[in-house]
Write a protein that holds these residues in place. Sequence first.
Motif, PDB file in Angstrom:
ATOM      1  N   PRO A 171     -11.512   5.108   2.829  1.00 38.85           N
ATOM      2  CA  PRO A 171     -11.675   5.827   4.095  1.00 38.85           C
ATOM      3  C   PRO A 171     -13.113   6.299   4.267  1.00 38.85           C
ATOM      4  CG  PRO A 171      -9.782   6.653   2.853  1.00 38.85           C
ATOM      5  CD  PRO A 171     -10.542   5.756   1.936  1.00 38.85           C
ATOM      6  N   GLY A 172     -13.584   6.259   5.485  1.00 44.97           N
ATOM      7  CA  GLY A 172     -14.950   6.690   5.776  1.00 44.97           C
ATOM      8  C   GLY A 172     -15.148   6.843   7.261  1.00 44.97           C
ATOM      9  N   GLY A 173     -16.416   6.806   7.698  1.00 40.56           N
ATOM     10  CA  GLY A 173     -16.729   7.103   9.091  1.00 40.56           C
ATOM     11  C   GLY A 173     -17.087   5.922   9.955  1.00 40.56           C
ATOM     12  N   THR A 174     -17.051   4.703   9.418  1.00 45.04           N
ATOM     13  CA  THR A 174     -17.472   3.535  10.186  1.00 45.04           C
ATOM     14  C   THR A 174     -16.291   2.886  10.898  1.00 45.04           C
ATOM     15  OG1 THR A 174     -19.335   3.071   8.713  1.00 45.04           O
ATOM     16  CG2 THR A 174     -18.530   1.253  10.054  1.00 45.04           C
ATOM     17  N   ALA A 175     -16.306   2.948  12.215  1.00 47.87           N
ATOM     18  CA  ALA A 175     -15.307   2.244  13.025  1.00 47.87           C
ATOM     19  C   ALA A 175     -15.837   0.840  13.299  1.00 47.87           C
ATOM     20  CB  ALA A 175     -15.067   2.985  14.331  1.00 47.87           C
ATOM     21  N   LEU A 176     -15.093  -0.177  12.916  1.00 45.19           N
ATOM     22  CA  LEU A 176     -15.540  -1.565  12.975  1.00 45.19           C
ATOM     23  C   LEU A 176     -14.623  -2.374  13.886  1.00 45.19           C
ATOM     24  CD1 LEU A 176     -17.323  -3.908  11.880  1.00 45.19           C
ATOM     25  CD2 LEU A 176     -15.742  -4.069   9.935  1.00 45.19           C
ATOM     26  N   VAL A 177     -15.198  -2.952  14.930  1.00 41.24           N
ATOM     27  CA  VAL A 177     -14.444  -3.807  15.852  1.00 41.24           C
ATOM     28  C   VAL A 177     -15.176  -5.136  15.958  1.00 41.24           C
ATOM     29  CG1 VAL A 177     -13.465  -4.078  18.156  1.00 41.24           C
ATOM     30  CG2 VAL A 177     -13.704  -1.790  17.164  1.00 41.24           C
ATOM     31  N   ARG A 229       0.828  -1.199   0.000  1.00 38.81           N
ATOM     32  CA  ARG A 229       0.000   0.000   0.000  1.00 38.81           C
ATOM     33  C   ARG A 229       0.873   1.263   0.000  1.00 38.81           C
ATOM     34  NH1 ARG A 229      -4.557  -1.136  -1.937  1.00 38.81           N
ATOM     35  NH2 ARG A 229      -5.431   0.718  -0.936  1.00 38.81           N
ATOM     36  N   ASN A 230       0.235   2.394   0.190  1.00 37.98           N
ATOM     37  CA  ASN A 230       0.962   3.667   0.154  1.00 37.98           C
ATOM     38  C   ASN A 230       1.161   4.217   1.570  1.00 37.98           C
ATOM     39  OD1 ASN A 230       2.253   5.801  -1.207  1.00 37.98           O
ATOM     40  ND2 ASN A 230       0.378   7.045  -1.157  1.00 37.98           N
ATOM     41  N   PHE A 231       1.392   3.324   2.519  1.00 38.14           N
ATOM     42  CA  PHE A 231       1.644   3.734   3.897  1.00 38.14           C
ATOM     43  C   PHE A 231       2.947   4.515   3.962  1.00 38.14           C
ATOM     44  CE2 PHE A 231       3.662   2.333   8.032  1.00 38.14           C
ATOM     45  CZ  PHE A 231       2.951   3.228   8.829  1.00 38.14           C
ATOM     46  N   GLN A 232       2.899   5.700   4.588  1.00 39.72           N
ATOM     47  CA  GLN A 232       4.043   6.610   4.561  1.00 39.72           C
ATOM     48  C   GLN A 232       5.008   6.422   5.730  1.00 39.72           C
ATOM     49  OE1 GLN A 232       4.619   8.891   1.891  1.00 39.72           O
ATOM     50  NE2 GLN A 232       3.121   7.393   1.144  1.00 39.72           N
ATOM     51  N   GLY A 233       4.643   5.576   6.714  1.00 38.79           N
ATOM     52  CA  GLY A 233       5.536   5.357   7.846  1.00 38.79           C
ATOM     53  C   GLY A 233       6.688   4.424   7.497  1.00 38.79           C
ATOM     54  N   GLN A 234       7.655   4.342   8.405  1.00 40.01           N
ATOM     55  CA  GLN A 234       8.780   3.431   8.232  1.00 40.01           C
ATOM     56  C   GLN A 234       8.354   2.007   8.588  1.00 40.01           C
ATOM     57  OE1 GLN A 234      11.837   4.248   7.000  1.00 40.01           O
ATOM     58  NE2 GLN A 234      10.924   6.283   6.640  1.00 40.01           N
ATOM     59  N   VAL A 235       8.821   1.033   7.817  1.00 40.88           N
ATOM     60  CA  VAL A 235       8.515  -0.373   8.074  1.00 40.88           C
ATOM     61  C   VAL A 235       9.834  -1.136   8.183  1.00 40.88           C
ATOM     62  CG1 VAL A 235       7.337  -2.447   7.275  1.00 40.88           C
ATOM     63  CG2 VAL A 235       6.347  -0.190   6.782  1.00 40.88           C
ATOM     64  N   TYR A 236      10.049  -1.753   9.342  1.00 41.92           N
ATOM     65  CA  TYR A 236      11.258  -2.528   9.589  1.00 41.92           C
ATOM     66  C   TYR A 236      10.881  -4.003   9.717  1.00 41.92           C
ATOM     67  CZ  TYR A 236      12.959   2.120  10.871  1.00 41.92           C
ATOM     68  OH  TYR A 236      13.283   3.445  10.868  1.00 41.92           O
ATOM     69  N   LEU A 237      11.660  -4.865   9.093  1.00 45.02           N
ATOM     70  CA  LEU A 237      11.409  -6.300   9.138  1.00 45.02           C
ATOM     71  C   LEU A 237      12.406  -6.945  10.093  1.00 45.02           C
ATOM     72  CD1 LEU A 237      10.822  -7.013   5.333  1.00 45.02           C
ATOM     73  CD2 LEU A 237       9.267  -6.047   7.052  1.00 45.02           C
ATOM     74  N   ASN A 250      -6.253   1.094   9.048  1.00 48.11           N
ATOM     75  CA  ASN A 250      -6.655   2.491   9.076  1.00 48.11           C
ATOM     76  C   ASN A 250      -6.569   3.017   7.655  1.00 48.11           C
ATOM     77  OD1 ASN A 250      -7.098   5.199   9.407  1.00 48.11           O
ATOM     78  ND2 ASN A 250      -5.357   5.571  10.755  1.00 48.11           N
ATOM     79  N   PRO A 251      -7.691   2.946   6.906  1.00 53.97           N
ATOM     80  CA  PRO A 251      -7.653   3.370   5.501  1.00 53.97           C
ATOM     81  C   PRO A 251      -7.265   4.833   5.317  1.00 53.97           C
ATOM     82  CG  PRO A 251      -9.621   2.060   5.947  1.00 53.97           C
ATOM     83  CD  PRO A 251      -8.999   2.359   7.271  1.00 53.97           C
ATOM     84  N   TRP A 252      -7.425   5.655   6.352  1.00 52.94           N
ATOM     85  CA  TRP A 252      -7.126   7.080   6.230  1.00 52.94           C
ATOM     86  C   TRP A 252      -5.634   7.325   5.991  1.00 52.94           C
ATOM     87  CZ3 TRP A 252     -10.548  11.077   5.894  1.00 52.94           C
ATOM     88  CH2 TRP A 252     -11.891  10.762   6.138  1.00 52.94           C
ATOM     89  N   ILE A 253      -4.784   6.398   6.422  1.00 51.58           N
ATOM     90  CA  ILE A 253      -3.344   6.525   6.132  1.00 51.58           C
ATOM     91  C   ILE A 253      -2.861   5.346   5.297  1.00 51.58           C
ATOM     92  CG2 ILE A 253      -2.893   7.925   8.178  1.00 51.58           C
ATOM     93  CD1 ILE A 253      -1.672   5.383   9.473  1.00 51.58           C
ATOM     94  N   ASP A 254      -3.817   4.613   4.710  1.00 48.19           N
ATOM     95  CA  ASP A 254      -3.492   3.468   3.854  1.00 48.19           C
ATOM     96  C   ASP A 254      -2.644   2.436   4.602  1.00 48.19           C
ATOM     97  OD1 ASP A 254      -3.970   2.141   1.548  1.00 48.19           O
ATOM     98  OD2 ASP A 254      -2.576   3.283   0.290  1.00 48.19           O
ATOM     99  N   PHE A 255      -2.996   2.225   5.869  1.00 46.39           N
ATOM    100  CA  PHE A 255      -2.271   1.270   6.707  1.00 46.39           C
ATOM    101  C   PHE A 255      -3.144   0.032   6.893  1.00 46.39           C
ATOM    102  CE2 PHE A 255      -0.899   0.002  11.168  1.00 46.39           C
ATOM    103  CZ  PHE A 255       0.273  -0.621  10.750  1.00 46.39           C
TER     104      PHE A 255
END
Length: 732
Positions: A395-401, A278-286, A379-384
């Motif tokens: 992204p939208g307004g429905t929080a699903l647990v 995806r287009n997640f902008q954070g750092q990813v360490y393996l 979290n679709p808002w940050i493509d995570f």
Amino acid sequence: MNTSTVGELIESCPSSGNGVIPEDRAKRIFSACGIPVVAEKAVAPDGDPGAAAVEIGFPVVLKGCGSRILHKTDAGLVRVGLANPGEVRQAAGEMIARAGADLTSFLLQPQLQGTRELVAGVFRDPLFGPVVLFGLGGIHTEVLNDTVIRIAPLSERLIEEMFAELRAKALLGAYRGARPVNLEAMKRILMALSDLAVAYPAIKEIDVNPILIDREGEPVAVDGLIIVDRDRGEVRTRTPIDTRAFMACYYPKAVAVIGASGTLTKWGNSVTANILSRNFQGQVYLVNPRGGELMGRPVYRSIAAIDQPVDLAVVTIPAAKVLDLIPELRQKGVKAMLLITSGFRETGGEGAALETRLVEAAEEAGVVIFGPNTMGICNPWIDFFCSGVHVYPNPGGTALVCQSGNMGTQLLAFAEQQDIGIRAFSGSGNEAMVTIEDYIQVFEDDDKTSTVVLYVESIKDGKRFFECTRRVSRKKPVIILKGGRTGKGSAAAASHTGAIASDHRVFAAACRQAGIIQVQQPMELLDLSAAFSSLPLPKGNRVAIMTLGGGWGVIATDLCLENDLSVPDLPPAIIDRLSALLPAYWSHGNPVDIVGENDPNIPRTALEELLRWDGCDAVIHLGIHGRSILAGRMLDSVGKSDPAYPPARIEAIKKMVAAMEADYIRHVVTLTERYGKPVLGVSLHTNEDMRTVYRFDDCRYQGVFFSSPERAVKAVAGMFRYRQWLTGSSEA
């Protein structure tokens, strides 16, 4: 309620090994609480009940009592209509022979003439605390089971709701020449029971049965008992999770996947690929002890080897190795761990013990565990998208647990297909630290969350769940599907009240009081989410129906009435305006059958006429949307059967029909905004391109279309229930 007197009575009342306070002493407590009780005399087993009966006046009722005798009628220890001292003495002798040493006293009461018998009581639910019950009473209470319940403490509004929900509520009115039940007196009884149970946690059950209603409508308690459990320990409550841990989990700046793998069948591969694709902008360490390279990235042998801060550790290593990881996370300053790994409490004894040790170590280290045994989060808002299942809702307004990961991922897949926007998702797993209550509390003040959707199988902290959802419901809808609704309640309940108790009834009562919309099917979770997030709330329950064919209108009408919605008659003015638009043979009523006319302006105009009508609060339109699919198939048949028909002409007609349908959807949304009423469609036909939600970026509301009348009607009904609760909540 005379608090000091009641407290002294409860503390001074002896109880048996089963905690029962006998009837005569229980009634003294009731009386001190302001509950009207029948006058009576207690007589010892070796006394003369015949002489006592003379003082009361005949006819009398004789009862054999004892703390080990819970249901006197079933034990043959109640005799009514005794007319003289001899009959009383004979009945007493028979009772002594029947009950033996269990009989510790006789009670003599005047025989009252009542027109109705009611029951009121309390039982203490292990999750939600004291629950008040009211309904039809007498010896057939459990058989009739016409009772309603509410979580204590009660309010006047809640008591009025209880009266209204009774199936046989007509019995509360005038009945066979008798006056209506004095509902104000009944309110005082129920309020007294609620206050008593809240004030004295040692009370386990209260049973007031029957409450006899005399011909003047006045209630009086003629029997009852109290069961106490003075050794009952306090329920351990959990400390809410710090919001910063949620931010680390849902908005991580740096993620370490511990257990990253190159093997396709492993979670360490699937989760890693999902994040990186995806287009997640954070750092990813393996991280993997083998080191090397994976997916074109370096692999660190431990999290300590990463020379940058890490917010979130995503862990997929075997359960037996997770505990050893905690000191490393502590040293690294990691605040949140998403523990995908299974093999903990869900596997039984050893796994449960391992989970307990893990939580203790994590709490000491300041690490918050999400899971274990979780399907992941997104979290679709940050493509995570940090999950083993590769679905990507917008992204939208429905929080699903969801407490079932599989259920959650299926719902996510449907949300992606139907364009229902997701705020965030979590498969909450075992909830070793982060519980459903924590998620609810976090989403309460989250500006991006418009609707909270939950699949729940169990609750760990009933009181907090109840308080959180009631608070959140005042700001945004909470929708719940409860798994295990047929779960068995307490089979060992000693009283009528306790015997009627059940887990699912208590949970349903808690939902009603907290403003939660409880649904019965998984699809309803997202149907209601789509409606709440895309449409205005109806102001009432009056529904106008517009249909392309009569049958659907009949079905939709029946469904509305079965779901407490009204389908009012059309006023003459609207009938006249629609008659100018439609053929003479149209239905001339609600539902409005537009009789299959092909003029695209007819449904547009008819829909606006219904929305302008101040006698309707919502409109359901059936069969107009989706005709483009059938038209396309018809045109395909023409092309195959008539080679002379120009293919370009067929494609042009298809595009024209599709454009007309898109224009109709836009028109529906425009009218929704203009009139502030929800408009829900039912598609004539669907295919893979059809969606539930049709979005327009420049509009406040959106188009909502379902594949069946049932789904549309249930969505309107759920929205109306929520509106009712909001109104009642603001008035309480």
